[in-house]
Design a protein around this motif. Structure first.
Motif, PDB file in Angstrom:
ATOM      1  N   PRO A  39       0.834  -1.199   0.000  1.00 32.65           N
ATOM      2  CA  PRO A  39       0.000   0.000   0.000  1.00 32.65           C
ATOM      3  C   PRO A  39       0.869   1.250   0.000  1.00 32.65           C
ATOM      4  O   PRO A  39       2.010   1.231   0.465  1.00 32.65           O
ATOM      5  N   ALA A  40       0.318   2.323  -0.522  1.00 32.73           N
ATOM      6  CA  ALA A  40       1.050   3.592  -0.524  1.00 32.73           C
ATOM      7  C   ALA A  40       1.186   4.095   0.915  1.00 32.73           C
ATOM      8  O   ALA A  40       0.228   4.011   1.690  1.00 32.73           O
ATOM      9  N   PRO A  41       2.364   4.594   1.299  1.00 31.14           N
ATOM     10  CA  PRO A  41       2.520   5.082   2.669  1.00 31.14           C
ATOM     11  C   PRO A  41       1.694   6.342   2.896  1.00 31.14           C
ATOM     12  O   PRO A  41       1.606   7.212   2.033  1.00 31.14           O
ATOM     13  N   THR A  42       1.052   6.392   4.034  1.00 29.18           N
ATOM     14  CA  THR A  42       0.266   7.566   4.413  1.00 29.18           C
ATOM     15  C   THR A  42       0.691   8.006   5.804  1.00 29.18           C
ATOM     16  O   THR A  42       0.891   7.169   6.688  1.00 29.18           O
ATOM     17  N   PRO A  43       0.868   9.303   6.016  1.00 32.68           N
ATOM     18  CA  PRO A  43       1.246   9.763   7.361  1.00 32.68           C
ATOM     19  C   PRO A  43       0.181   9.382   8.379  1.00 32.68           C
ATOM     20  O   PRO A  43      -1.004   9.633   8.185  1.00 32.68           O
ATOM     21  N   GLY A  44       0.594   8.700   9.430  1.00 35.64           N
ATOM     22  CA  GLY A  44      -0.344   8.274  10.460  1.00 35.64           C
ATOM     23  C   GLY A  44      -1.121   7.029  10.103  1.00 35.64           C
ATOM     24  O   GLY A  44      -1.979   6.587  10.854  1.00 35.64           O
ATOM     25  N   GLY A  45      -0.849   6.448   8.944  1.00 38.96           N
ATOM     26  CA  GLY A  45      -1.560   5.257   8.503  1.00 38.96           C
ATOM     27  C   GLY A  45      -1.054   4.007   9.188  1.00 38.96           C
ATOM     28  O   GLY A  45      -0.063   4.013   9.910  1.00 38.96           O
ATOM     29  N   ASN A  70       0.546   0.220   9.490  1.00 38.39           N
ATOM     30  CA  ASN A  70       1.596  -0.588   8.895  1.00 38.39           C
ATOM     31  C   ASN A  70       1.062  -2.011   8.756  1.00 38.39           C
ATOM     32  O   ASN A  70       0.216  -2.440   9.531  1.00 38.39           O
ATOM     33  N   LEU A  71       1.582  -2.770   7.796  1.00 40.40           N
ATOM     34  CA  LEU A  71       1.120  -4.139   7.611  1.00 40.40           C
ATOM     35  C   LEU A  71       1.445  -5.024   8.805  1.00 40.40           C
ATOM     36  O   LEU A  71       0.771  -6.021   9.048  1.00 40.40           O
ATOM     37  N   THR A  72       2.483  -4.687   9.573  1.00 40.49           N
ATOM     38  CA  THR A  72       2.854  -5.500  10.726  1.00 40.49           C
ATOM     39  C   THR A  72       2.259  -4.989  12.027  1.00 40.49           C
ATOM     40  O   THR A  72       2.490  -5.578  13.083  1.00 40.49           O
ATOM     41  N   ASP A  73       1.504  -3.903  11.981  1.00 42.55           N
ATOM     42  CA  ASP A  73       0.877  -3.387  13.206  1.00 42.55           C
ATOM     43  C   ASP A  73      -0.163  -4.373  13.724  1.00 42.55           C
ATOM     44  O   ASP A  73      -0.893  -4.988  12.937  1.00 42.55           O
ATOM     45  N   PRO A  74      -0.256  -4.519  15.056  1.00 39.97           N
ATOM     46  CA  PRO A  74      -1.294  -5.409  15.598  1.00 39.97           C
ATOM     47  C   PRO A  74      -2.683  -4.826  15.346  1.00 39.97           C
ATOM     48  O   PRO A  74      -2.859  -3.613  15.305  1.00 39.97           O
ATOM     49  N   ASN A  75      -3.630  -5.701  15.159  1.00 42.67           N
ATOM     50  CA  ASN A  75      -5.014  -5.294  14.919  1.00 42.67           C
ATOM     51  C   ASN A  75      -5.900  -6.095  15.870  1.00 42.67           C
ATOM     52  O   ASN A  75      -6.492  -7.104  15.475  1.00 42.67           O
TER      53      ASN A  75
END
Length: 170
Positions: free
Chosen positions: A55-61, A63-68
């Motif tokens: 995905p395109a990086p977005t400020p404050g977006g 990350n694919l490895t962030d816990p959900n």
């Protein structure tokens, strides 16, 4: 001599009340250390097969490895993780959300509740809420608002409402 024994006993009794492990319900912080609940494990870094799928990086977006945790809970209950990331309200819940918000919603509700809760605890502290006894301060502060589950179970059963089974009262 009798006064000395009485004074020593009083000091020991009061020091016994102040100590002890109050657990997670203690309203006061006793250390300046880090908060263990703010440390979140993240997934391992991995290089995808194609860099075009990133995905395109977005400020404050995200990350694919962030816990959900929301998505993980949905998957654990048999749903799809994409439902947590959709951002919208599922069509099955639209009527429920509309009914709950019929009188409007407060976007700042968390801050409002936090300030009202702090004011409530401060009022309780001024009225002589000393924290003495065998229970911790959290349950003492909210004792008047506690619900007796077994009394409510009996009340609903007497009204003829179908209720689930419950363990015997302690």
């Amino acid at each position: 001599m009798r006064a000395m024994i009485f004074a020593t006993t009083a000091v020991l009794a009061l020091s016994a009340c102040a100590g002890g492990d109050r657990g997670l319900r203690d309203l006061r912080s006793s250390s300046g250390g880090p908060d263990e609940f703010t440390v979140l494990p993240v997934g391992p870094l991995a290089l995808p097969e194609s860099l075009n799928t990133l995905p395109a990086p977005t400020p404050g977006g995200a990350n694919l490895t962030d816990p959900n945790p929301g998505g993980e809970a949905i998957v654990a209950l048999g749903g799809r993780e994409s439902a947590a990331r959709a951002g919208g309200i599922p069509s099955a819940d639209a009527a429920l959300v509309a009914r709950a918000g019929r009188h409007g919603t407060d976007p700042n509700i968390r801050a409002t509740l936090a300030s009202e809760d702090e004011a409530f605890r401060n009022r309780r502290a001024r009225v002589g809420f000393l924290g003495l006894g065998g229970r911790d301060r959290y349950f003492q502060a909210y004792a008047a608002q506690a619900l007796d589950a077994y009394a409510e179970l009996t009340r609903f059963r007497n009204l003829g409402v179908a209720t689930p089974t419950a363990p015997p009262a302690p």
